[in-house]
Write a protein that holds these residues in place. Structure first.
Motif, PDB file in Angstrom:
ATOM      1  N   UNK A 507       0.752  -1.473   5.472  1.00  0.00           N
ATOM      2  CA  UNK A 507      -0.288  -1.832   4.515  1.00  0.00           C
ATOM      3  C   UNK A 507      -0.769  -3.271   4.770  1.00  0.00           C
ATOM      4  N   UNK A 508       0.182  -4.185   4.980  1.00  0.00           N
ATOM      5  CA  UNK A 508      -0.174  -5.577   5.248  1.00  0.00           C
ATOM      6  C   UNK A 508      -0.932  -5.705   6.576  1.00  0.00           C
ATOM      7  N   UNK A 509      -0.550  -4.896   7.564  1.00  0.00           N
ATOM      8  CA  UNK A 509      -1.233  -4.965   8.856  1.00  0.00           C
ATOM      9  C   UNK A 509      -2.694  -4.578   8.724  1.00  0.00           C
ATOM     10  N   UNK A 510      -2.984  -3.500   7.981  1.00  0.00           N
ATOM     11  CA  UNK A 510      -4.380  -3.078   7.817  1.00  0.00           C
ATOM     12  C   UNK A 510      -5.190  -4.132   7.085  1.00  0.00           C
ATOM     13  N   UNK A 511      -4.588  -4.708   6.047  1.00  0.00           N
ATOM     14  CA  UNK A 511      -5.294  -5.739   5.284  1.00  0.00           C
ATOM     15  C   UNK A 511      -5.555  -6.970   6.156  1.00  0.00           C
ATOM     16  N   UNK A 512      -4.586  -7.339   6.982  1.00  0.00           N
ATOM     17  CA  UNK A 512      -4.777  -8.498   7.863  1.00  0.00           C
ATOM     18  C   UNK A 512      -5.867  -8.218   8.888  1.00  0.00           C
ATOM     19  N   UNK A 513      -5.938  -7.001   9.402  1.00  0.00           N
ATOM     20  CA  UNK A 513      -7.005  -6.664  10.352  1.00  0.00           C
ATOM     21  C   UNK A 513      -8.378  -6.898   9.707  1.00  0.00           C
ATOM     22  N   UNK A 514      -8.553  -6.403   8.462  1.00  0.00           N
ATOM     23  CA  UNK A 514      -9.833  -6.580   7.788  1.00  0.00           C
ATOM     24  C   UNK A 514     -10.084  -8.065   7.497  1.00  0.00           C
ATOM     25  N   UNK A 515      -9.043  -8.778   7.131  1.00  0.00           N
ATOM     26  CA  UNK A 515      -9.207 -10.207   6.865  1.00  0.00           C
ATOM     27  C   UNK A 515      -9.624 -10.957   8.132  1.00  0.00           C
TER      28      UNK A 515
END
Length: 598
Positions: A507-515
């Motif tokens: 979940x954190x990885x996907x959010x970091x990609x978008x960030x």
């Protein structure tokens, strides 16, 4: 022709003098005629067109006058050019080939005398050694005598080389087979004999003599000594050392190659033998260090006086092979320290290369490349993969930033980065990111550190190589995406070793990609219109990757609250990106137009 040649020359000289006077008289009359015609044109008024043709004025005839012949001093013809020395006959190579064959056959006979005769019990050892010494002395004496005879240079070189090599092998037999003298005495005697033969090569200015002294010993000395032992290695190192002063002031690159081979080849064979024996040998490692010192010192001494600097630098790098392979015979700590010493020494030479004569650009590149290889060996020998990976990635970042203007430094940084990334993949393969995998604390911390360094290395390498190349940035972004995912998933597994930690990490990885995509769009909005394509392309690529992961992996794998949170957070970020980027872009463009109109 009955008249003397002096009378003929006198008469011809008088004729030429008369002709010269006649031509001078004609020239004077022509000048006077031109003056008269010019005066006539000046007094006659111009006639109406068409102008009449000017009358022809015939040239007055002046009768030829005879002059008494004048004596002319005799000038001898210049000396003819000296004839060129005759070219060497094309058959000269036949004599050299036969001489080399004679050297080989004779030395093989000496080997048979010293080795096979001993095995068969033919003659006593004293007679065999004495026969070898007498043969060596006779060959050297015959070569000395023949050298002073016309056309005897080729034969003299072959005889002296054979005699020197025979005496050297005689000393090897006395020291290793019969053990009549101690090792130090044998080393001194061998060095004296080899030095005498090579000194004669310098006196005769013959690189071929030096080669015929060194090359046969490299092949035949192990046969005489019944294998490669530490004592034979010492004898060959002594041979390499004493051959160095002989080459001072001589551009003999092939002799240098023979010197390096004499030191390196026996050591490599001995290291392989020790590896299969499974024994540590510090003395052999010390011999490897001595060979490296000989190679470096010889390079620094010979580089200013050679035209083959590239070849000499490559031979120096070859001379480092034994010390960089010392881990075959010693433990990893000693081997890593030796490799690190080589890396530091060569790097120091590269840094002060401008102050050292002969250390040109190509030489510095070769030394820098060898230093990088030595540093890589030092790290991999000292640490296992979980520590070596982060260390190599850190070295890649430092070298890429510090040496961004040097081509060798950039390639070295790429090498460190590739090996470090390979080490990272060995303890965190791609399939470990697809399912929850338990990891211990040490491995997890190493993964976290190497993930950060892997992302930094990817960015630093592209920035140092070509920051304007979009294809390179695509590869760097892919590496950064993988590094971020490995960091977040590993951190989640360290915090909670069950599926919850795994889901939280993704979940954190996907959010970091978008960030990261949002950061690229914000950066693009602050750039001029012509410079936005690269960051916008990267941001769109990250958005596409995040959306693909969201619907292809997260939607089917994540469970419960993690799925809800990742969709909501990603959606909100996308909304903010759309609104914020459009606003920043319009504001920036208006500011640009206003500035341009003012």
């Amino acid at each position: 022709m009955t008249e003397p040649h002096t009378a003929v020359i006198t008469r011809l000289s008088a004729d030429f003098a008369a002709l010269s006077h006649q031509f001078a008289r004609v020239s004077t009359d022509l000048v006077e005629l031109d003056r008269l015609l010019a005066d006539r044109r000046a007094t006659v008024p111009p006639a109406p067109a068409p102008q009449p043709v000017a009358p022809y004025w015939p040239q007055p005839y002046w009768p030829q006058q005879r002059y008494a012949p004048q004596p002319v001093p005799f000038r001898p013809y210049p000396n003819p050019p000296a004839p060129k020395p005759p070219k060497e006959r094309s058959e000269g190579w036949i004599g050299k080939l036969l001489a080399v064959a004679g050297v080989a056959v004779t030395l093989i006979g000496v080997v048979l005398l010293l080795v096979l005769a001993a095995q068969a019990g033919i003659l006593r050892p004293e007679f065999r050694v004495a026969a070898g010494a007498v043969l060596a002395g006779a060959l050297v004496g015959a070569g000395w005598w023949l050298h002073n005879r016309p056309g005897g240079r080729v034969g003299a070189i072959a005889l002296v080389a054979t005699g020197t090599a025979a005496a050297y092998m005689d000393v090897i037999a006395v020291t290793t087979i019969y053990e009549w003298v101690s090792a130090p005495v044998g080393l001194i005697a061998a060095a004296v004999i080899a030095g005498a033969g090579l000194t004669l090569a310098r006196r005769w200015d013959s690189q071929h003599l030096g080669l015929l002294v060194l090359v046969p010993l490299i092949a035949l000395a192990p046969i005489v000594a019944d294998g490669i032992s530490l004592l034979l290695v010492g004898l060959m190192l002594a041979l390499a050392a004493v051959s160095l002063p002989v080459q001072l002031g001589r551009d003999w690159i092939w002799l240098h190659a023979a010197r390096i081979s004499a030191a390196v080849l026996p050591l490599l064979v001995a290291l392989v033998a020790r590896y299969f024996d499974g024994r540590d040998d510090l003395l052999l490692a010390g011999a490897c260090a001595i060979a490296a010192v000989i190679a470096v010192v010889a390079a620094l001494i010979l580089l200013p006086g050679t035209r083959n600097r590239t070849a000499l630098a490559l031979l120096t790098a070859f001379g480092m092979a034994p010390v960089l392979s010392a881990n075959l015979a010693v433990d990893r700590v000693v081997a890593s320290l030796m490799a690190a010493t080589v890396a530091a020494a060569l790097l120091a030479i590269v840094f002060v290369g401008d102050r050292l004569p002969g250390v040109s650009g190509v030489v510095r590149h070769v030394f820098a490349s060898t230093s990088a290889v030595a540093a890589l060996i030092a790290v991999t020998a000292a640490f296992d993969g979980k520590i070596a990976g982060p260390v190599l990635l850190a070295m890649a970042v430092v070298v890429a930033v510090a040496g961004r203007h040097d081509i060798v430094a950039r390639w070295a940084a790429i090498g460190f980065g590739v090996v470090g990334a390979a080490a990272h993949l060995t303890y965190l393969p791609l399939d470990a990111l697809l399912e929850a995998t338990q990891t211990d604390t040490a491995a997890g911390i190493s993964t976290l550190v190497s993930s950060v360094l892997l992302a930094a290395a990817a960015v630093a390498l592209v920035w140092a190589w070509d920051r304007a190349e979009s294809a390179l940035w695509v590869g760097a972004v892919a590496v950064v995406v993988y590094a971020v995912t490995s960091f977040t998933v590993t951190a989640g597994m360290l915090i909670s070793g069950d599926d919850g930690g795994f889901f939280a990490g993704h979940m954190a990885a996907t959010i970091v990609w978008i960030a990261m995509a949002a950061a690229l769009f914000a950066y693009a909005a602050r750039l001029p219109r012509d410079d936005r394509s690269l960051p916008i392309g990267g941001g769109l690529g990250l958005v596409a990757a995040a959306m693909a992961k969201l619907f292809l992996f997260d939607l089917g794998t994540l469970g419960g609250i993690f799925r809800v949170v990742v969709f909501i957070v990603v959606g909100l970020i996308l909304l903010g990106m759309g609104a914020g980027y459009a606003r920043l872009l319009e504001k920036q463009d208006k500011h640009t137009v206003t500035t341009a109109t003012e």
